[in-house]
Scaffold this motif. Structure first.
Motif, PDB file in Angstrom:
ATOM      1  N   TYR A   1       0.842  -1.204   0.000  1.00 47.13           N
ATOM      2  CA  TYR A   1       0.000   0.000   0.000  1.00 47.13           C
ATOM      3  C   TYR A   1       0.870   1.245   0.000  1.00 47.13           C
ATOM      4  O   TYR A   1       1.731   1.421   0.861  1.00 47.13           O
ATOM      5  CB  TYR A   1      -0.914   0.017   1.228  1.00 47.13           C
ATOM      6  CG  TYR A   1      -2.026   1.031   1.146  1.00 47.13           C
ATOM      7  CD1 TYR A   1      -3.162   0.781   0.383  1.00 47.13           C
ATOM      8  CD2 TYR A   1      -1.950   2.235   1.831  1.00 47.13           C
ATOM      9  CE1 TYR A   1      -4.192   1.706   0.306  1.00 47.13           C
ATOM     10  CE2 TYR A   1      -2.976   3.168   1.761  1.00 47.13           C
ATOM     11  CZ  TYR A   1      -4.093   2.900   0.996  1.00 47.13           C
ATOM     12  OH  TYR A   1      -5.110   3.815   0.911  1.00 47.13           O
ATOM     13  N   ASP A   2       0.625   2.093  -0.979  1.00 47.36           N
ATOM     14  CA  ASP A   2       1.281   3.397  -1.068  1.00 47.36           C
ATOM     15  C   ASP A   2       0.286   4.438  -0.568  1.00 47.36           C
ATOM     16  O   ASP A   2      -0.690   4.757  -1.243  1.00 47.36           O
ATOM     17  CB  ASP A   2       1.690   3.671  -2.520  1.00 47.36           C
ATOM     18  CG  ASP A   2       2.360   5.026  -2.698  1.00 47.36           C
ATOM     19  OD1 ASP A   2       2.463   5.781  -1.710  1.00 47.36           O
ATOM     20  OD2 ASP A   2       2.771   5.340  -3.826  1.00 47.36           O
ATOM     21  N   PHE A   3       0.516   4.968   0.627  1.00 45.66           N
ATOM     22  CA  PHE A   3      -0.457   5.838   1.274  1.00 45.66           C
ATOM     23  C   PHE A   3      -0.674   7.152   0.524  1.00 45.66           C
ATOM     24  O   PHE A   3      -1.679   7.820   0.737  1.00 45.66           O
ATOM     25  CB  PHE A   3      -0.019   6.137   2.713  1.00 45.66           C
ATOM     26  CG  PHE A   3      -0.245   4.992   3.653  1.00 45.66           C
ATOM     27  CD1 PHE A   3      -1.448   4.838   4.314  1.00 45.66           C
ATOM     28  CD2 PHE A   3       0.745   4.045   3.859  1.00 45.66           C
ATOM     29  CE1 PHE A   3      -1.668   3.777   5.177  1.00 45.66           C
ATOM     30  CE2 PHE A   3       0.544   2.975   4.719  1.00 45.66           C
ATOM     31  CZ  PHE A   3      -0.667   2.836   5.382  1.00 45.66           C
ATOM     32  N   LYS A   4       0.262   7.531  -0.319  1.00 45.46           N
ATOM     33  CA  LYS A   4       0.082   8.785  -1.047  1.00 45.46           C
ATOM     34  C   LYS A   4      -0.545   8.570  -2.424  1.00 45.46           C
ATOM     35  O   LYS A   4      -0.814   9.533  -3.139  1.00 45.46           O
ATOM     36  CB  LYS A   4       1.423   9.499  -1.221  1.00 45.46           C
ATOM     37  CG  LYS A   4       2.394   8.794  -2.149  1.00 45.46           C
ATOM     38  CD  LYS A   4       3.625   9.623  -2.404  1.00 45.46           C
ATOM     39  CE  LYS A   4       4.551   8.950  -3.391  1.00 45.46           C
ATOM     40  NZ  LYS A   4       3.883   8.621  -4.683  1.00 45.46           N
ATOM     41  N   ASN A   5      -0.778   7.316  -2.779  1.00 47.21           N
ATOM     42  CA  ASN A   5      -1.357   6.999  -4.084  1.00 47.21           C
ATOM     43  C   ASN A   5      -2.873   6.908  -3.938  1.00 47.21           C
ATOM     44  O   ASN A   5      -3.411   5.909  -3.476  1.00 47.21           O
ATOM     45  CB  ASN A   5      -0.785   5.682  -4.606  1.00 47.21           C
ATOM     46  CG  ASN A   5      -0.950   5.540  -6.098  1.00 47.21           C
ATOM     47  OD1 ASN A   5      -1.168   6.517  -6.809  1.00 47.21           O
ATOM     48  ND2 ASN A   5      -0.855   4.316  -6.596  1.00 47.21           N
ATOM     49  N   ILE A   6      -3.566   7.957  -4.306  1.00 44.74           N
ATOM     50  CA  ILE A   6      -4.991   8.114  -4.036  1.00 44.74           C
ATOM     51  C   ILE A   6      -5.806   7.762  -5.287  1.00 44.74           C
ATOM     52  O   ILE A   6      -5.358   7.998  -6.413  1.00 44.74           O
ATOM     53  CB  ILE A   6      -5.285   9.570  -3.601  1.00 44.74           C
ATOM     54  CG1 ILE A   6      -4.419   9.939  -2.384  1.00 44.74           C
ATOM     55  CG2 ILE A   6      -6.754   9.777  -3.277  1.00 44.74           C
ATOM     56  CD1 ILE A   6      -4.467  11.407  -2.018  1.00 44.74           C
ATOM     57  N   TRP A   7      -7.010   7.198  -5.076  1.00 40.42           N
ATOM     58  CA  TRP A   7      -7.899   6.991  -6.215  1.00 40.42           C
ATOM     59  C   TRP A   7      -8.211   8.350  -6.834  1.00 40.42           C
ATOM     60  O   TRP A   7      -8.407   9.331  -6.114  1.00 40.42           O
ATOM     61  CB  TRP A   7      -9.217   6.345  -5.756  1.00 40.42           C
ATOM     62  CG  TRP A   7     -10.148   6.044  -6.894  1.00 40.42           C
ATOM     63  CD1 TRP A   7     -10.228   4.886  -7.605  1.00 40.42           C
ATOM     64  CD2 TRP A   7     -11.117   6.931  -7.472  1.00 40.42           C
ATOM     65  NE1 TRP A   7     -11.176   4.995  -8.584  1.00 40.42           N
ATOM     66  CE2 TRP A   7     -11.742   6.244  -8.535  1.00 40.42           C
ATOM     67  CE3 TRP A   7     -11.511   8.243  -7.216  1.00 40.42           C
ATOM     68  CZ2 TRP A   7     -12.736   6.813  -9.318  1.00 40.42           C
ATOM     69  CZ3 TRP A   7     -12.498   8.823  -8.001  1.00 40.42           C
ATOM     70  CH2 TRP A   7     -13.103   8.111  -9.030  1.00 40.42           C
TER      71      TRP A   7
ATOM     72  N   ILE B   1     -10.085  10.387  -0.579  1.00 45.33           N
ATOM     73  CA  ILE B   1     -10.866  10.834  -1.734  1.00 45.33           C
ATOM     74  C   ILE B   1     -11.853  11.928  -1.353  1.00 45.33           C
ATOM     75  O   ILE B   1     -11.922  12.979  -2.002  1.00 45.33           O
ATOM     76  CB  ILE B   1     -11.626   9.640  -2.353  1.00 45.33           C
ATOM     77  CG1 ILE B   1     -10.655   8.540  -2.775  1.00 45.33           C
ATOM     78  CG2 ILE B   1     -12.468  10.100  -3.545  1.00 45.33           C
ATOM     79  CD1 ILE B   1     -11.340   7.237  -3.134  1.00 45.33           C
ATOM     80  N   PHE B   2     -12.607  11.691  -0.280  1.00 48.88           N
ATOM     81  CA  PHE B   2     -13.757  12.547   0.018  1.00 48.88           C
ATOM     82  C   PHE B   2     -13.497  13.611   1.085  1.00 48.88           C
ATOM     83  O   PHE B   2     -14.298  14.528   1.228  1.00 48.88           O
ATOM     84  CB  PHE B   2     -14.941  11.680   0.455  1.00 48.88           C
ATOM     85  CG  PHE B   2     -15.430  10.745  -0.609  1.00 48.88           C
ATOM     86  CD1 PHE B   2     -16.140  11.229  -1.696  1.00 48.88           C
ATOM     87  CD2 PHE B   2     -15.162   9.387  -0.546  1.00 48.88           C
ATOM     88  CE1 PHE B   2     -16.589  10.371  -2.690  1.00 48.88           C
ATOM     89  CE2 PHE B   2     -15.607   8.517  -1.531  1.00 48.88           C
ATOM     90  CZ  PHE B   2     -16.317   9.020  -2.608  1.00 48.88           C
ATOM     91  N   VAL B   3     -12.399  13.502   1.834  1.00 49.94           N
ATOM     92  CA  VAL B   3     -12.152  14.459   2.916  1.00 49.94           C
ATOM     93  C   VAL B   3     -10.802  15.155   2.761  1.00 49.94           C
ATOM     94  O   VAL B   3     -10.724  16.384   2.636  1.00 49.94           O
ATOM     95  CB  VAL B   3     -12.225  13.762   4.295  1.00 49.94           C
ATOM     96  CG1 VAL B   3     -11.943  14.772   5.410  1.00 49.94           C
ATOM     97  CG2 VAL B   3     -13.585  13.111   4.502  1.00 49.94           C
ATOM     98  N   ILE B   4      -9.723  14.373   2.768  1.00 52.17           N
ATOM     99  CA  ILE B   4      -8.375  14.952   2.787  1.00 52.17           C
ATOM    100  C   ILE B   4      -8.094  15.754   1.519  1.00 52.17           C
ATOM    101  O   ILE B   4      -7.644  16.911   1.577  1.00 52.17           O
ATOM    102  CB  ILE B   4      -7.323  13.840   2.973  1.00 52.17           C
ATOM    103  CG1 ILE B   4      -7.545  13.132   4.312  1.00 52.17           C
ATOM    104  CG2 ILE B   4      -5.915  14.419   2.894  1.00 52.17           C
ATOM    105  CD1 ILE B   4      -6.644  11.931   4.528  1.00 52.17           C
TER     106      ILE B   4
END
Length: 527
Positions: A204-210, A243-246
């Protein structure tokens, strides 16, 4: 005896050849690449740890020596001398050679990894075997083509990031954001995911966002999260919150630059290794029109694909699942409808005519497909199996566009081809930045001398000078806030700001030195 001057250009002769120290540094770097090339052609090194260290070390040392000689000991300030004279940075022979070589590398990496030495059923060979010792040290297993790629990708950002920092060392903003992308690439994109594998946890790459991480909601990935206990559940929840908050909060405050220029690995490579090619981006109006249609089409594609993948994973029994196929389908339709309605009601005046038509068309197409599949009883939403759509997206966008074209064409089309034309994350952040963010680049038109540096070195193809000449704020969805336009401006015309959203786009107080009383402006601002 006088020397005959054949060059009548006001800019003078082309730059002299590189210095002796730079030639030595180039030789060291090429020696490291030569070791990797030998491994690629199945030369079996007796001590892989030694030769891998030697190869990566020579590349690193060569780059550092070259950068030190090029920038240290000279006056601080932008130094782009000769970029239009060099074959490597002016689409010359060596530029095309580099582009073709990078393209071939990506083709082999994505579709023919066996030629790199990958052997799933036995011991690796070739260049992948050379990286086995490093892979076992970090993740406890043999290397894959993706580990090799990740290592070289991270190394490129680190060493060319060092070069970038020296070049822009007079600009605090550029230095800080370069350290940021180096940190996130090394820690979050490379080390943490590999260590998670060693701990038998999901990669898991925590900075790789949908939607960049388009596998986030795939069935196999959901199963991995659920089977990993609390950590896996945290990963899934963090992915949804991203996706929806940060993302909306940070983009509202800082624009898309917080991600595209400070965090993202694609942007990190473009800003560091791709810096010598930033001037090659197309600034034409035609390119801008193509850019908007292509990138938003990719966003629609990944949205459709994600809905289809999640839909195929869910069940139909409402007694066993609270989130059934039908509930998810209509929830998705409702969410898209709300977003579309809010934009068209409150922000339609800030959209160009083609943007309005495009939004209406895309929305109508998605809603029609959802409705047709629902009322027809076709279990294959969007007419195709969700995972088949995912395979197509992975091939066309995830591999061919982002890798082969996005990086392979650096020396031909500039360093942000993927970010500008294909990245769905950039499309989402761009819409948020254009319509809801506080970020803008302000201009002092009265100080502009129309030198054109800002437009030339804008890697996103924005004609910055056109805005500066009119004293107009730059609020473009494609702007990644890299700040290079401001850094190369000799007159301090451009400034990156996070301010009030009032008159952010339609600025009625354009600062033009020839049409206003500056003292009146200062008095008004101080009230």
């Amino acid at each position: 005896m006088s020397r005959i001057e054949h060059n009548m250009a006001m800019t003078g002769d082309s730059p002299a050849s590189i210095s002796g120290k730079q030639k030595l540094a180039t030789g060291l770097g090429l020696s490291g690449l030569f070791i990797l090339a030998l491994a690629l052609f199945n030369v079996n090194f007796p001590n892989k740890t030694l030769f891998l260290s030697l190869a990566l070390g020579l590349i690193t040392i060569g780059t550092i020596i070259f950068a030190n000689d090029a920038y240290l000991g000279k006056h601080q300030g932008i130094n782009n001398n000769g970029v239009w004279f060099k074959s490597t940075t002016n689409r010359g022979l060596w530029g095309w050679v580099a582009g073709i070589a990078l393209t071939l590398f990506y083709v082999v990496l994505y579709w023919y990894p066996q030629y790199l030495g990958l052997n799933p059923d036995g011991a690796n060979t070739g260049i992948i075997a050379l990286f086995d010792p490093l892979s076992r040290l970090i993740n406890g297993g043999p290397a894959s083509q993706w580990f090799v790629y990740g290592t070289l990708y991270t190394l490129a950002i680190l060493i060319f990031g060092y070069k970038f920092i020296l070049k822009y060392r007079h600009n605090r903003y550029e230095v800080l954001r370069t350290f940021s992308v180096m940190f996130f690439q090394l820690g979050f994109a490379f080390l943490i995911p590999e260590i998670l594998i060693r701990l038998n946890k999901p990669y898991y790459d925590f900075k790789n966002i949908w939607p960049l991480n388009y596998d986030l909601f795939a069935g196999y990935k959901i199963q991995e999260f659920l089977s990993a206990g609390n950590l896996g559940m945290f990963m899934l929840i963090f992915g949804v919150l991203s996706i929806f908050v940060i993302t909306p909060i940070l983009t509202y405050k800082y624009g898309k630059r917080w991600y595209c220029s400070w965090v993202c690995g694609c942007g990190g490579l473009a800003e560091t290794a791709g810096d010598p090619y930033r001037h090659l981006s197309d600034k034409s109006l035609f390119a801008w029109k193509v850019e908007r249609w292509v990138i938003h089409s990719v966003l629609v594609f990944v949205t459709v694909m994600t809905i289809a993948v999640v839909y195929s994973f869910l069940g139909d029994d409402s007694q066993s699942y609270w989130l059934t196929k039908d509930v998810f389908l209509w929830a998705s339709a409702l969410l898209l409808t709300i977003v579309f309605a809010l934009i068209m009601i409150f922000k339609r005046d800030e959209l160009a005519k083609d943007a309005k038509y495009g939004a209406i068309s895309y929305f109508a197409i998605i809603m029609a497909i959802i409705g047709i599949n629902y009322f027809s009883g076709n279990y294959k939403i969007f007419f195709f199996d969700g995972y088949q759509l995912r395979q197509w997206y992975g091939f066309l966008i995830g591999a061919a566009f982002s890798g082969v074209i996005g990086v392979g064409f650096y020396p031909i089309f500039g360093s942000r081809v993927w970010c500008r034309f294909g990245c769905p994350m950039a499309a989402i952040l761009g819409m948020q930045q254009r319509l809801f963010s506080k970020f803008r680049i302000t201009t002092n038109g009265g100080q502009c001398i129309s030198c054109g540096n800002c437009s030339v070195y804008c890697e996103m193809g924005i004609d910055v000078r056109a805005y500066a000449q009119k004293g107009e704020n730059i609020v473009r969805s494609s702007c990644v806030g890299c700040g290079i336009c401001s850094a190369v401006c000799p007159r301090g015309v451009l400034k990156l700001e996070n301010g009030s959203r009032k008159n952010r786009i339609h600025n009625e107080e354009s600062v033009m030195g020839d049409n206003m009383d500056l003292m009146d402006l200062i008095k008004q601002s101080s009230k």
